[in-house]
Design an enzyme around this catalytic site. Structure first.
Site, PDB file in Angstrom:
ATOM      1  N   SER A   1      -1.843   2.918  -3.293  1.00  0.00           N
ATOM      2  CA  SER A   1      -1.193   3.567  -4.433  1.00  0.00           C
ATOM      3  C   SER A   1      -2.103   4.644  -5.006  1.00  0.00           C
ATOM      4  O   SER A   1      -3.322   4.493  -5.023  1.00  0.00           O
ATOM      5  CB  SER A   1      -0.910   2.540  -5.529  1.00  0.00           C
ATOM      6  OG  SER A   1      -0.486   3.200  -6.694  1.00  0.00           O
TER       7      SER A   1
ATOM      8  N   TYR B   1      -4.426  -4.101 -10.774  1.00  0.00           N
ATOM      9  CA  TYR B   1      -3.732  -3.371  -9.707  1.00  0.00           C
ATOM     10  C   TYR B   1      -4.571  -2.191  -9.214  1.00  0.00           C
ATOM     11  O   TYR B   1      -4.787  -2.010  -8.020  1.00  0.00           O
ATOM     12  CB  TYR B   1      -2.373  -2.885 -10.223  1.00  0.00           C
ATOM     13  CG  TYR B   1      -1.523  -2.200  -9.180  1.00  0.00           C
ATOM     14  CD1 TYR B   1      -0.960  -2.916  -8.126  1.00  0.00           C
ATOM     15  CD2 TYR B   1      -1.261  -0.831  -9.247  1.00  0.00           C
ATOM     16  CE1 TYR B   1      -0.163  -2.292  -7.167  1.00  0.00           C
ATOM     17  CE2 TYR B   1      -0.468  -0.201  -8.297  1.00  0.00           C
ATOM     18  CZ  TYR B   1       0.079  -0.941  -7.259  1.00  0.00           C
ATOM     19  OH  TYR B   1       0.867  -0.321  -6.309  1.00  0.00           O
TER      20      TYR B   1
ATOM     21  N   LYS C   1      -6.342  -1.557  -5.359  1.00  0.00           N
ATOM     22  CA  LYS C   1      -5.996  -0.451  -4.461  1.00  0.00           C
ATOM     23  C   LYS C   1      -7.207   0.446  -4.203  1.00  0.00           C
ATOM     24  O   LYS C   1      -7.362   0.987  -3.103  1.00  0.00           O
ATOM     25  CB  LYS C   1      -4.820   0.350  -5.033  1.00  0.00           C
ATOM     26  CG  LYS C   1      -3.497  -0.433  -5.122  1.00  0.00           C
ATOM     27  CD  LYS C   1      -2.927  -0.843  -3.760  1.00  0.00           C
ATOM     28  CE  LYS C   1      -1.490  -1.345  -3.865  1.00  0.00           C
ATOM     29  NZ  LYS C   1      -0.910  -1.731  -2.580  1.00  0.00           N
TER      30      LYS C   1
HETATM   31  P1  NDP Z   1       8.273  -4.916  -4.300  1.00  0.00           P
HETATM   32  O1  NDP Z   1       7.738  -5.676  -5.458  1.00  0.00           O
HETATM   33  O2  NDP Z   1       9.654  -4.399  -4.331  1.00  0.00           O
HETATM   34  O3  NDP Z   1       8.076  -5.765  -2.955  1.00  0.00           O
HETATM   35  C1  NDP Z   1       6.827  -6.342  -2.684  1.00  0.00           C
HETATM   36  C2  NDP Z   1       6.888  -6.989  -1.321  1.00  0.00           C
HETATM   37  O4  NDP Z   1       5.600  -7.566  -1.042  1.00  0.00           O
HETATM   38  C3  NDP Z   1       7.900  -8.144  -1.263  1.00  0.00           C
HETATM   39  O5  NDP Z   1       8.462  -8.192   0.025  1.00  0.00           O
HETATM   40  C4  NDP Z   1       7.029  -9.358  -1.503  1.00  0.00           C
HETATM   41  O6  NDP Z   1       7.536 -10.566  -0.991  1.00  0.00           O
HETATM   42  C5  NDP Z   1       5.798  -8.932  -0.714  1.00  0.00           C
HETATM   43  N1  NDP Z   1       4.644  -9.759  -1.023  1.00  0.00           N
HETATM   44  C6  NDP Z   1       3.987  -9.908  -2.194  1.00  0.00           C
HETATM   45  N2  NDP Z   1       2.990 -10.780  -2.070  1.00  0.00           N
HETATM   46  C7  NDP Z   1       2.995 -11.192  -0.780  1.00  0.00           C
HETATM   47  C8  NDP Z   1       2.213 -12.094  -0.020  1.00  0.00           C
HETATM   48  N3  NDP Z   1       1.186 -12.775  -0.541  1.00  0.00           N
HETATM   49  N4  NDP Z   1       2.514 -12.278   1.302  1.00  0.00           N
HETATM   50  C9  NDP Z   1       3.543 -11.602   1.865  1.00  0.00           C
HETATM   51  N5  NDP Z   1       4.336 -10.761   1.196  1.00  0.00           N
HETATM   52  C10 NDP Z   1       4.058 -10.560  -0.108  1.00  0.00           C
HETATM   53  O7  NDP Z   1       7.235  -3.724  -4.095  1.00  0.00           O
HETATM   54  P2  NDP Z   1       7.385  -2.283  -3.383  1.00  0.00           P
HETATM   55  O8  NDP Z   1       8.272  -2.387  -2.220  1.00  0.00           O
HETATM   56  O9  NDP Z   1       7.632  -1.294  -4.439  1.00  0.00           O
HETATM   57  O10 NDP Z   1       5.877  -2.073  -2.923  1.00  0.00           O
HETATM   58  C11 NDP Z   1       5.446  -2.129  -1.567  1.00  0.00           C
HETATM   59  C12 NDP Z   1       4.034  -1.577  -1.499  1.00  0.00           C
HETATM   60  O11 NDP Z   1       4.027  -0.248  -2.038  1.00  0.00           O
HETATM   61  C13 NDP Z   1       3.029  -2.364  -2.331  1.00  0.00           C
HETATM   62  O12 NDP Z   1       1.820  -2.444  -1.624  1.00  0.00           O
HETATM   63  C14 NDP Z   1       2.853  -1.528  -3.588  1.00  0.00           C
HETATM   64  O13 NDP Z   1       1.613  -1.708  -4.208  1.00  0.00           O
HETATM   65  C15 NDP Z   1       3.015  -0.126  -3.026  1.00  0.00           C
HETATM   66  N6  NDP Z   1       3.398   0.870  -4.014  1.00  0.00           N
HETATM   67  C16 NDP Z   1       4.640   0.844  -4.612  1.00  0.00           C
HETATM   68  C17 NDP Z   1       4.969   1.830  -5.535  1.00  0.00           C
HETATM   69  C18 NDP Z   1       6.309   1.882  -6.189  1.00  0.00           C
HETATM   70  O14 NDP Z   1       6.538   2.816  -6.998  1.00  0.00           O
HETATM   71  N7  NDP Z   1       7.234   0.985  -5.899  1.00  0.00           N
HETATM   72  C19 NDP Z   1       4.011   2.891  -5.915  1.00  0.00           C
HETATM   73  C20 NDP Z   1       2.752   2.818  -5.230  1.00  0.00           C
HETATM   74  C21 NDP Z   1       2.475   1.841  -4.319  1.00  0.00           C
HETATM   75  P3  NDP Z   1       8.358 -11.637  -1.916  1.00  0.00           P
HETATM   76  O15 NDP Z   1       9.763 -11.116  -2.004  1.00  0.00           O
HETATM   77  O16 NDP Z   1       8.228 -12.911  -1.163  1.00  0.00           O
HETATM   78  O17 NDP Z   1       7.678 -11.654  -3.254  1.00  0.00           O
END
Ligand code: NDP
Length: 227
Positions: free
Chosen positions: A134, A149, A153
């Site tokens: 991020s 957070y 990152k």
């Molecule tokens: P969401 O919260 O929508 O989804 C997060 C995903 O990560 C879910 O599938 C969740 O699974 C999974 N997850 C969390 N913890 C674990 C774990 N211990 N093991 C396996 N899976 C896990 O987030 P986003 O899709 O928005 O984010 C995806 C990536 O993008 C992240 O790394 C985030 O930091 C990064 N990001 C997102 C931004 C945004 O604006 N959305 C901006 C910058 C970076 P479950 O459903 O089981 O919880």
């Protein structure tokens, strides 16, 4: 044919990356914590293999790395958390538990995922390791708040920089990619872009990744970001 592995594939950006690559005809190993609840993911057409994986479960990571024997061209460690829900992440108030858990998922889980599947990438044609990081991990761009957070990152960015330098000689490309501010559960409804736009942009950047010991921190739109 391209083979891709994606973590956190059941919702948000991971789900759209899965849809994107499956739509392009790739074989996708889509990993999520609870496959029985991953209804949208199960509905994606194409060559999608769903695997149970909590990225902080190191034993399971090892097992899965053995279960998947084929080479993997692109390993995308996408799973992440913003921190413990509803907790104050100011410098003054962030809890030790929040710092530890966020580092466990966003740093250790991500690095361990990429290491577990490094042998698969090594054997592949594509040879790409990608971490979804991020812009909030940028020290140059930092401000207050979201301490757990941001720290997780920033640390991940350093690990990926080391990986790029270490693996360049083997022809492995390392991507440290910011997906944009995306309308997902994490990004909230006011994000600038949809998960589809993010996934499409990320896939384009990943396509152009080359091995380099000068690691780059790049957004979904291809813009280089300050560390
Ligand atoms: P969401 O919260 O929508 O989804 C997060 C995903 O990560 C879910 O599938 C969740 O699974 C999974 N997850 C969390 N913890 C674990 C774990 N211990 N093991 C396996 N899976 C896990 O987030 P986003 O899709 O928005 O984010 C995806 C990536 O993008 C992240 O790394 C985030 O930091 C990064 N990001 C997102 C931004 C945004 O604006 N959305 C901006 C910058 C970076 P479950 O459903 O089981 O919880």
């Amino acid at each position: 044919m391209t083979t891709v592995l994606i973590t956190g594939a059941n919702r948000g950006i991971g789900l759209e990356l899965t849809r994107h690559y499956a739509g392009e005809g790739a074989t996708v190993h889509a990993c999520c914590r609870t496959p029985s609840e991953a209804r949208e993911l199960s509905g994606i057409a194409g060559s999608v293999h769903i695997h149970q994986l909590d990225t902080t479960d190191h034993g399971r990571l090892g097992e899965l790395a053995k279960e998947i024997s084929e080479p993997i061209d692109i390993v995308i460690a996408n799973a992440g958390i913003y921190g413990l829900p509803d907790e104050d992440q100011s410098f003054e108030k962030v809890s030790a538990e929040n710092l530890s858990r966020t580092l466990e998922v966003n740093l250790t889980g991500t690095v361990e995922t990429l290491r577990a599947f490094l042998p698969h990438a090594r054997r592949s044609e594509g040879k790409k390791l990608v971490a979804i990081t991020s812009k909030m991990g940028s020290i140059a761009d930092a401000s207050q708040g979201a301490v757990a957070y941001r720290v997780s990152k920033t640390a991940l960015n350093m690990a990926m920089t080391c990986a790029a330098a270490e693996l360049k000689g083997e022809g492995i490309a390392v991507g440290t990619l910011h997906p944009g501010w995306v309308r997902t559960d994490m990004g909230g409804p006011n994000g600038n872009i949809s998960p589809e736009e993010s996934a499409k942009g990320l896939a384009k950047v990943i396509e152009g990744l080359k091995p380099s010991d000068k690691a780059t921190f790049t957004s979904f739109s291809g813009e280089d970001l300050p560390w």
